[in-house]
Design a protein around this motif. Sequence first.
Motif, PDB file in Angstrom:
ATOM      1  N   ALA A  13     -19.427   1.144   1.533  1.00 48.42           N
ATOM      2  CA  ALA A  13     -19.612  -0.199   0.989  1.00 48.42           C
ATOM      3  C   ALA A  13     -18.047  -0.422   0.229  1.00 48.42           C
ATOM      4  CB  ALA A  13     -20.785  -0.340   0.329  1.00 48.42           C
ATOM      5  N   ILE A  14     -18.017   0.401  -0.583  1.00 47.99           N
ATOM      6  CA  ILE A  14     -16.586   0.181  -1.405  1.00 47.99           C
ATOM      7  C   ILE A  14     -15.471   0.173  -0.592  1.00 47.99           C
ATOM      8  CG2 ILE A  14     -14.943   1.304  -2.886  1.00 47.99           C
ATOM      9  CD1 ILE A  14     -17.678   2.432  -4.538  1.00 47.99           C
ATOM     10  N   TRP A  15     -15.395   1.083   0.578  1.00 46.89           N
ATOM     11  CA  TRP A  15     -14.088   0.841   1.440  1.00 46.89           C
ATOM     12  C   TRP A  15     -14.381  -0.328   1.946  1.00 46.89           C
ATOM     13  CZ3 TRP A  15     -10.257   4.471   2.164  1.00 46.89           C
ATOM     14  CH2 TRP A  15      -9.933   5.576   1.451  1.00 46.89           C
ATOM     15  N   GLN A  16     -15.445  -0.719   2.586  1.00 49.54           N
ATOM     16  CA  GLN A  16     -15.308  -1.973   3.333  1.00 49.54           C
ATOM     17  C   GLN A  16     -15.082  -3.266   2.436  1.00 49.54           C
ATOM     18  OE1 GLN A  16     -19.442  -2.152   4.865  1.00 49.54           O
ATOM     19  NE2 GLN A  16     -18.780  -0.890   6.712  1.00 49.54           N
ATOM     20  N   ARG A  17     -15.495  -3.234   1.232  1.00 48.22           N
ATOM     21  CA  ARG A  17     -14.773  -4.191   0.350  1.00 48.22           C
ATOM     22  C   ARG A  17     -13.625  -4.438   0.084  1.00 48.22           C
ATOM     23  NH1 ARG A  17     -19.648  -2.770  -2.335  1.00 48.22           N
ATOM     24  NH2 ARG A  17     -18.646  -1.822  -4.295  1.00 48.22           N
ATOM     25  N   LEU A  18     -12.941  -2.978   0.006  1.00 43.16           N
ATOM     26  CA  LEU A  18     -11.539  -2.996  -0.434  1.00 43.16           C
ATOM     27  C   LEU A  18     -10.667  -3.432   0.612  1.00 43.16           C
ATOM     28  CD1 LEU A  18      -9.199  -1.646  -2.028  1.00 43.16           C
ATOM     29  CD2 LEU A  18      -9.622   0.545  -0.296  1.00 43.16           C
ATOM     30  N   VAL A  19     -11.125  -3.500   1.997  1.00 46.61           N
ATOM     31  CA  VAL A  19     -10.042  -3.906   3.056  1.00 46.61           C
ATOM     32  C   VAL A  19     -10.357  -5.426   3.625  1.00 46.61           C
ATOM     33  CG1 VAL A  19      -9.768  -1.590   4.160  1.00 46.61           C
ATOM     34  CG2 VAL A  19     -11.557  -2.908   4.870  1.00 46.61           C
ATOM     35  N   GLU A  20     -11.352  -6.074   2.727  1.00 48.93           N
ATOM     36  CA  GLU A  20     -11.625  -7.538   2.848  1.00 48.93           C
ATOM     37  C   GLU A  20     -10.330  -8.332   2.236  1.00 48.93           C
ATOM     38  OE1 GLU A  20     -13.459  -8.892   5.273  1.00 48.93           O
ATOM     39  OE2 GLU A  20     -14.001  -6.929   5.824  1.00 48.93           O
ATOM     40  N   PHE A  21      -9.411  -8.941   2.819  1.00 49.85           N
ATOM     41  CA  PHE A  21      -8.543  -9.715   2.154  1.00 49.85           C
ATOM     42  C   PHE A  21      -9.047 -11.149   1.759  1.00 49.85           C
ATOM     43  CE2 PHE A  21      -6.154  -7.206   5.256  1.00 49.85           C
ATOM     44  CZ  PHE A  21      -5.708  -6.430   4.458  1.00 49.85           C
ATOM     45  N   GLN A  22      -8.467 -11.629   0.568  1.00 48.18           N
ATOM     46  CA  GLN A  22      -8.999 -12.955  -0.102  1.00 48.18           C
ATOM     47  C   GLN A  22      -7.992 -14.014   0.583  1.00 48.18           C
ATOM     48  OE1 GLN A  22     -11.195 -13.110  -2.161  1.00 48.18           O
ATOM     49  NE2 GLN A  22     -11.517 -11.065  -1.849  1.00 48.18           N
ATOM     50  N   GLY A  23      -8.281 -14.465   1.609  1.00 47.15           N
ATOM     51  CA  GLY A  23      -7.787 -15.625   2.256  1.00 47.15           C
ATOM     52  C   GLY A  23      -7.136 -14.988   3.566  1.00 47.15           C
ATOM     53  N   PRO A  24      -6.309 -15.698   4.389  1.00 44.32           N
ATOM     54  CA  PRO A  24      -5.591 -15.217   5.381  1.00 44.32           C
ATOM     55  C   PRO A  24      -4.517 -14.455   5.345  1.00 44.32           C
ATOM     56  CG  PRO A  24      -4.904 -17.538   5.315  1.00 44.32           C
ATOM     57  CD  PRO A  24      -6.259 -17.266   4.191  1.00 44.32           C
ATOM     58  N   LEU A  25      -4.140 -13.310   6.045  1.00 44.70           N
ATOM     59  CA  LEU A  25      -3.139 -12.440   5.908  1.00 44.70           C
ATOM     60  C   LEU A  25      -1.987 -12.900   6.535  1.00 44.70           C
ATOM     61  CD1 LEU A  25      -2.633  -9.555   5.002  1.00 44.70           C
ATOM     62  CD2 LEU A  25      -3.006  -8.756   7.368  1.00 44.70           C
ATOM     63  N   THR A  26      -0.770 -13.168   5.855  1.00 42.62           N
ATOM     64  CA  THR A  26       0.298 -13.776   6.016  1.00 42.62           C
ATOM     65  C   THR A  26       1.328 -12.813   7.303  1.00 42.62           C
ATOM     66  OG1 THR A  26       1.928 -13.047   4.377  1.00 42.62           O
ATOM     67  CG2 THR A  26       0.599 -15.031   3.997  1.00 42.62           C
ATOM     68  N   ALA A  27       1.896 -13.461   7.955  1.00 43.07           N
ATOM     69  CA  ALA A  27       2.744 -12.622   8.996  1.00 43.07           C
ATOM     70  C   ALA A  27       3.742 -11.378   8.050  1.00 43.07           C
ATOM     71  CB  ALA A  27       3.662 -13.393   9.722  1.00 43.07           C
ATOM     72  N   SER A  28       4.349 -11.739   7.125  1.00 39.29           N
ATOM     73  CA  SER A  28       5.108 -11.087   6.332  1.00 39.29           C
ATOM     74  C   SER A  28       4.200  -9.779   5.645  1.00 39.29           C
ATOM     75  CB  SER A  28       5.835 -11.685   5.238  1.00 39.29           C
ATOM     76  OG  SER A  28       5.027 -12.607   4.345  1.00 39.29           O
ATOM     77  N   ALA A  29       3.048 -10.278   5.169  1.00 42.11           N
ATOM     78  CA  ALA A  29       2.152  -9.362   4.551  1.00 42.11           C
ATOM     79  C   ALA A  29       1.820  -8.120   5.925  1.00 42.11           C
ATOM     80  CB  ALA A  29       0.982  -9.855   3.874  1.00 42.11           C
ATOM     81  N   ALA A  30       1.538  -8.885   6.984  1.00 42.60           N
ATOM     82  CA  ALA A  30       0.967  -7.832   8.075  1.00 42.60           C
ATOM     83  C   ALA A  30       2.090  -7.029   8.553  1.00 42.60           C
ATOM     84  CB  ALA A  30       0.519  -8.884   8.971  1.00 42.60           C
ATOM     85  N   ARG A  31       3.175  -7.339   8.559  1.00 45.31           N
ATOM     86  CA  ARG A  31       4.405  -6.603   8.724  1.00 45.31           C
ATOM     87  C   ARG A  31       4.564  -5.447   7.920  1.00 45.31           C
ATOM     88  NH1 ARG A  31       5.964 -11.358  11.131  1.00 45.31           N
ATOM     89  NH2 ARG A  31       7.084 -12.175   9.221  1.00 45.31           N
ATOM     90  N   ALA A  32       4.452  -5.842   6.402  1.00 45.98           N
ATOM     91  CA  ALA A  32       4.578  -4.872   5.560  1.00 45.98           C
ATOM     92  C   ALA A  32       3.542  -3.842   5.462  1.00 45.98           C
ATOM     93  CB  ALA A  32       4.513  -5.622   4.198  1.00 45.98           C
ATOM     94  N   LEU A  33       2.289  -4.268   5.891  1.00 48.24           N
ATOM     95  CA  LEU A  33       1.074  -3.315   6.110  1.00 48.24           C
ATOM     96  C   LEU A  33       1.396  -2.175   7.240  1.00 48.24           C
ATOM     97  CD1 LEU A  33      -2.053  -5.390   5.459  1.00 48.24           C
ATOM     98  CD2 LEU A  33      -1.282  -3.417   4.071  1.00 48.24           C
ATOM     99  N   LEU A  34       1.975  -3.011   8.227  1.00 51.64           N
ATOM    100  CA  LEU A  34       2.178  -1.824   9.539  1.00 51.64           C
ATOM    101  C   LEU A  34       3.297  -0.870   9.093  1.00 51.64           C
ATOM    102  CD1 LEU A  34       2.214  -4.585  12.420  1.00 51.64           C
ATOM    103  CD2 LEU A  34       0.546  -2.649  11.868  1.00 51.64           C
ATOM    104  N   LYS A  35       4.199  -1.182   8.223  1.00 51.61           N
ATOM    105  CA  LYS A  35       5.191  -0.066   7.708  1.00 51.61           C
ATOM    106  C   LYS A  35       4.603   0.957   6.857  1.00 51.61           C
ATOM    107  CE  LYS A  35       8.997  -3.064   7.811  1.00 51.61           C
ATOM    108  NZ  LYS A  35       9.999  -4.218   6.940  1.00 51.61           N
ATOM    109  N   LEU A  36       3.355   0.750   6.488  1.00 52.81           N
ATOM    110  CA  LEU A  36       2.743   1.815   5.517  1.00 52.81           C
ATOM    111  C   LEU A  36       2.333   3.044   6.682  1.00 52.81           C
ATOM    112  CD1 LEU A  36       0.145  -0.065   3.472  1.00 52.81           C
ATOM    113  CD2 LEU A  36       2.432   1.208   2.718  1.00 52.81           C
TER     114      LEU A  36
END
Length: 95
Positions: A13-36
Motif C-alpha cells: 500500500a505504501i509503494w502504491q501511494r508513493l507512485v501516485e503523482f499529484q496532478g498530471p506528469l509534465t513531459a519534462s518530468a516524464a523524460r527526467a524519470l526515464l533517465k533514472l
Amino acid sequence: MKTALLPTDPNTAIWQRLVEFQGPLTASAARALLKLQFSQRDHALMHELCKKARAGTLTPQEQAELDTFERLGCLLGILHSKARVALKKKPRRAS
C-alpha cells in the motif's frame, strides 16, 4: 476503466501511494524519470548476485541486497511506465 490493485500487505500500500503523482506528469518530468536507471556497476553486481542465488550460495546480506535491487527495479519499472504513458497523452487545448 482504471483498476486498483488491492494491497496484500502494508508495504504494498505504501509503494502504491508513493507512485501516485499529484496532478498530471509534465513531459519534462516524464523524460527526467526515464533517465533514472541503475549504473553499469549495479547491473554487474545484480548479475553476480543472481548467479550466486541460482547456485544457492548467497549470504543473508547478499540476499537482502538482491531483494533491495528487486524492489527498486519494480519501482523503476512503474515510474518508467507512468512516464511513457504521460508522454503518449496529447496535451489538452484550452477552449
